[in-house]
Design a protein around this motif. Structure first.
Motif, PDB file in Angstrom:
ATOM      1  N   PRO A  82       0.834  -1.201   0.000  1.00 59.18           N
ATOM      2  CA  PRO A  82       0.000   0.000   0.000  1.00 59.18           C
ATOM      3  C   PRO A  82       0.871   1.253   0.000  1.00 59.18           C
ATOM      4  CG  PRO A  82      -0.025  -1.044   2.161  1.00 59.18           C
ATOM      5  CD  PRO A  82       0.730  -1.952   1.250  1.00 59.18           C
ATOM      6  N   PRO A  83       0.375   2.325  -0.604  1.00 62.58           N
ATOM      7  CA  PRO A  83       1.139   3.573  -0.571  1.00 62.58           C
ATOM      8  C   PRO A  83       1.186   4.120   0.854  1.00 62.58           C
ATOM      9  CG  PRO A  83      -0.991   3.895  -1.621  1.00 62.58           C
ATOM     10  CD  PRO A  83      -0.849   2.439  -1.377  1.00 62.58           C
ATOM     11  N   ARG A  84       2.167   4.944   1.110  1.00 63.64           N
ATOM     12  CA  ARG A  84       2.334   5.511   2.462  1.00 63.64           C
ATOM     13  C   ARG A  84       1.106   6.271   2.916  1.00 63.64           C
ATOM     14  NH1 ARG A  84       8.413   7.498   1.510  1.00 63.64           N
ATOM     15  NH2 ARG A  84       9.419   5.507   1.924  1.00 63.64           N
ATOM     16  N   ALA A  85       0.451   6.958   1.992  1.00 62.45           N
ATOM     17  CA  ALA A  85      -0.745   7.719   2.353  1.00 62.45           C
ATOM     18  C   ALA A  85      -1.844   6.785   2.856  1.00 62.45           C
ATOM     19  CB  ALA A  85      -1.237   8.527   1.152  1.00 62.45           C
ATOM     20  N   ALA A  86      -2.025   5.629   2.218  1.00 63.25           N
ATOM     21  CA  ALA A  86      -3.040   4.670   2.664  1.00 63.25           C
ATOM     22  C   ALA A  86      -2.674   4.094   4.021  1.00 63.25           C
ATOM     23  CB  ALA A  86      -3.209   3.563   1.635  1.00 63.25           C
ATOM     24  N   VAL A  87      -1.399   3.841   4.240  1.00 62.68           N
ATOM     25  CA  VAL A  87      -0.955   3.334   5.541  1.00 62.68           C
ATOM     26  C   VAL A  87      -1.215   4.377   6.621  1.00 62.68           C
ATOM     27  CG1 VAL A  87       1.058   2.593   6.879  1.00 62.68           C
ATOM     28  CG2 VAL A  87       0.748   1.779   4.541  1.00 62.68           C
ATOM     29  N   LEU A  88      -0.926   5.633   6.324  1.00 64.28           N
ATOM     30  CA  LEU A  88      -1.152   6.703   7.310  1.00 64.28           C
ATOM     31  C   LEU A  88      -2.635   6.845   7.639  1.00 64.28           C
ATOM     32  CD1 LEU A  88       0.140   8.867   9.039  1.00 64.28           C
ATOM     33  CD2 LEU A  88      -0.105  10.442   7.139  1.00 64.28           C
ATOM     34  N   ILE A  89      -3.486   6.768   6.645  1.00 62.35           N
ATOM     35  CA  ILE A  89      -4.926   6.839   6.891  1.00 62.35           C
ATOM     36  C   ILE A  89      -5.370   5.650   7.746  1.00 62.35           C
ATOM     37  CG2 ILE A  89      -7.220   6.832   5.856  1.00 62.35           C
ATOM     38  CD1 ILE A  89      -5.880   8.061   3.342  1.00 62.35           C
ATOM     39  N   ALA A  90      -4.886   4.467   7.430  1.00 62.46           N
ATOM     40  CA  ALA A  90      -5.240   3.276   8.200  1.00 62.46           C
ATOM     41  C   ALA A  90      -4.783   3.407   9.645  1.00 62.46           C
ATOM     42  CB  ALA A  90      -4.646   2.032   7.556  1.00 62.46           C
ATOM     43  N   VAL A  91      -3.615   3.990   9.865  1.00 66.26           N
ATOM     44  CA  VAL A  91      -3.113   4.197  11.227  1.00 66.26           C
ATOM     45  C   VAL A  91      -3.989   5.210  11.968  1.00 66.26           C
ATOM     46  CG1 VAL A  91      -1.184   5.166  12.547  1.00 66.26           C
ATOM     47  CG2 VAL A  91      -0.757   3.486  10.756  1.00 66.26           C
ATOM     48  N   VAL A  92      -4.368   6.282  11.301  1.00 63.15           N
ATOM     49  CA  VAL A  92      -5.236   7.287  11.927  1.00 63.15           C
ATOM     50  C   VAL A  92      -6.576   6.666  12.309  1.00 63.15           C
ATOM     51  CG1 VAL A  92      -6.573   9.396  11.456  1.00 63.15           C
ATOM     52  CG2 VAL A  92      -4.155   9.318  10.890  1.00 63.15           C
ATOM     53  N   VAL A  93      -7.166   5.904  11.405  1.00 62.71           N
ATOM     54  CA  VAL A  93      -8.458   5.272  11.678  1.00 62.71           C
ATOM     55  C   VAL A  93      -8.323   4.260  12.809  1.00 62.71           C
ATOM     56  CG1 VAL A  93     -10.236   3.773  10.683  1.00 62.71           C
ATOM     57  CG2 VAL A  93      -9.378   5.713   9.376  1.00 62.71           C
ATOM     58  N   ALA A  94      -7.237   3.488  12.832  1.00 63.12           N
ATOM     59  CA  ALA A  94      -7.022   2.524  13.918  1.00 63.12           C
ATOM     60  C   ALA A  94      -6.805   3.236  15.252  1.00 63.12           C
ATOM     61  CB  ALA A  94      -5.848   1.617  13.594  1.00 63.12           C
ATOM     62  N   ALA A  95      -6.126   4.371  15.235  1.00 60.85           N
ATOM     63  CA  ALA A  95      -5.934   5.144  16.467  1.00 60.85           C
ATOM     64  C   ALA A  95      -7.268   5.693  16.974  1.00 60.85           C
ATOM     65  CB  ALA A  95      -4.937   6.281  16.226  1.00 60.85           C
ATOM     66  N   GLU A  96      -8.111   6.140  16.059  1.00 59.08           N
ATOM     67  CA  GLU A  96      -9.440   6.606  16.464  1.00 59.08           C
ATOM     68  C   GLU A  96     -10.265   5.454  17.034  1.00 59.08           C
ATOM     69  OE1 GLU A  96      -9.738  10.190  13.148  1.00 59.08           O
ATOM     70  OE2 GLU A  96     -10.696   8.256  12.753  1.00 59.08           O
ATOM     71  N   ALA A  97     -10.150   4.275  16.440  1.00 57.37           N
ATOM     72  CA  ALA A  97     -10.862   3.105  16.948  1.00 57.37           C
ATOM     73  C   ALA A  97     -10.363   2.733  18.335  1.00 57.37           C
ATOM     74  CB  ALA A  97     -10.691   1.930  15.994  1.00 57.37           C
ATOM     75  N   THR A  98      -9.064   2.838  18.544  1.00 52.43           N
ATOM     76  CA  THR A  98      -8.495   2.548  19.862  1.00 52.43           C
ATOM     77  C   THR A  98      -8.966   3.562  20.898  1.00 52.43           C
ATOM     78  OG1 THR A  98      -6.567   1.588  18.778  1.00 52.43           O
ATOM     79  CG2 THR A  98      -6.335   2.163  21.102  1.00 52.43           C
ATOM     80  N   ALA A  99      -9.040   4.825  20.504  1.00 45.85           N
ATOM     81  CA  ALA A  99      -9.542   5.849  21.423  1.00 45.85           C
ATOM     82  C   ALA A  99     -11.002   5.590  21.788  1.00 45.85           C
ATOM     83  CB  ALA A  99      -9.393   7.237  20.792  1.00 45.85           C
ATOM     84  N   LEU A 100     -11.798   5.179  20.821  1.00 43.42           N
ATOM     85  CA  LEU A 100     -13.193   4.834  21.115  1.00 43.42           C
ATOM     86  C   LEU A 100     -13.284   3.616  22.022  1.00 43.42           C
ATOM     87  CD1 LEU A 100     -15.239   5.362  17.846  1.00 43.42           C
ATOM     88  CD2 LEU A 100     -15.547   6.475  20.035  1.00 43.42           C
TER      89      LEU A 100
END
Length: 156
Positions: free
Chosen positions: A27-45
């Protein structure tokens, strides 16, 4: 049964939907960064759900017990949904771009009022990753990568 054709000179064999059958497409770095942001938001929830459940079990006063249980269920369900979005975005599925977009818009609807109410750090912790993810969702490499359909091609 017909034999498969040999792989092209590049060493990969294109499968359905143009995906590489060997799974070596990174995956491109941008997709990895988005996936990390979404996973961090899921962890916060998930952390918020754990705190909410602790408060509920410890006897904190609530107006409606079943309303609080429903809210806890919503927090857990949305967290699971965000984990799925992050996972499948990393794998390149098409539907995840829309799901991540909606999630970032939800985060912004909470982040901006938090930021303007005086909770600067909490607001920035929500707004900055959400804006970054929104911008990257429309990057050409993410659009090209996240084009995999979820199922098998139609028969007709």
């Amino acid at each position: 049964m017909p034999a498969e054709s040999p792989p092209p000179p590049g060493g990969t064999h294109p499968g359905q939907d143009g995906a590489v059958a060997s799974g070596k497409v990174r995956p491109p770095r941008a997709a990895v960064l988005i996936a990390v942001v979404v996973a961090a938001e899921a962890t916060a929830l998930l952390a918020a759900a754990a705190w909410y459940a602790f408060e509920l079990v410890s006897g904190s006063p609530v107006l409606s017990f079943w309303g609080a249980v429903f809210t806890l269920g919503l927090l857990l369900a949305f967290s699971a949904w965000l984990f799925a979005v992050g996972h499948f975005l990393y794998r390149g599925f098409r539907w995840t771009r829309a799901a991540a977009l909606v999630a970032q818009l939800f985060v912004l609807t909470i982040g901006f009022p938090t930021l303007t109410s005086g909770l600067i750090l909490a607001g920035l912790a929500m707004v900055v990753p959400a804006v970054a993810a929104l911008v990257l969702l429309f990057h050409s490499s993410v659009i090209a990568y996240a084009s995999r359909a979820g199922g098998v091609p139609p028969a007709l």
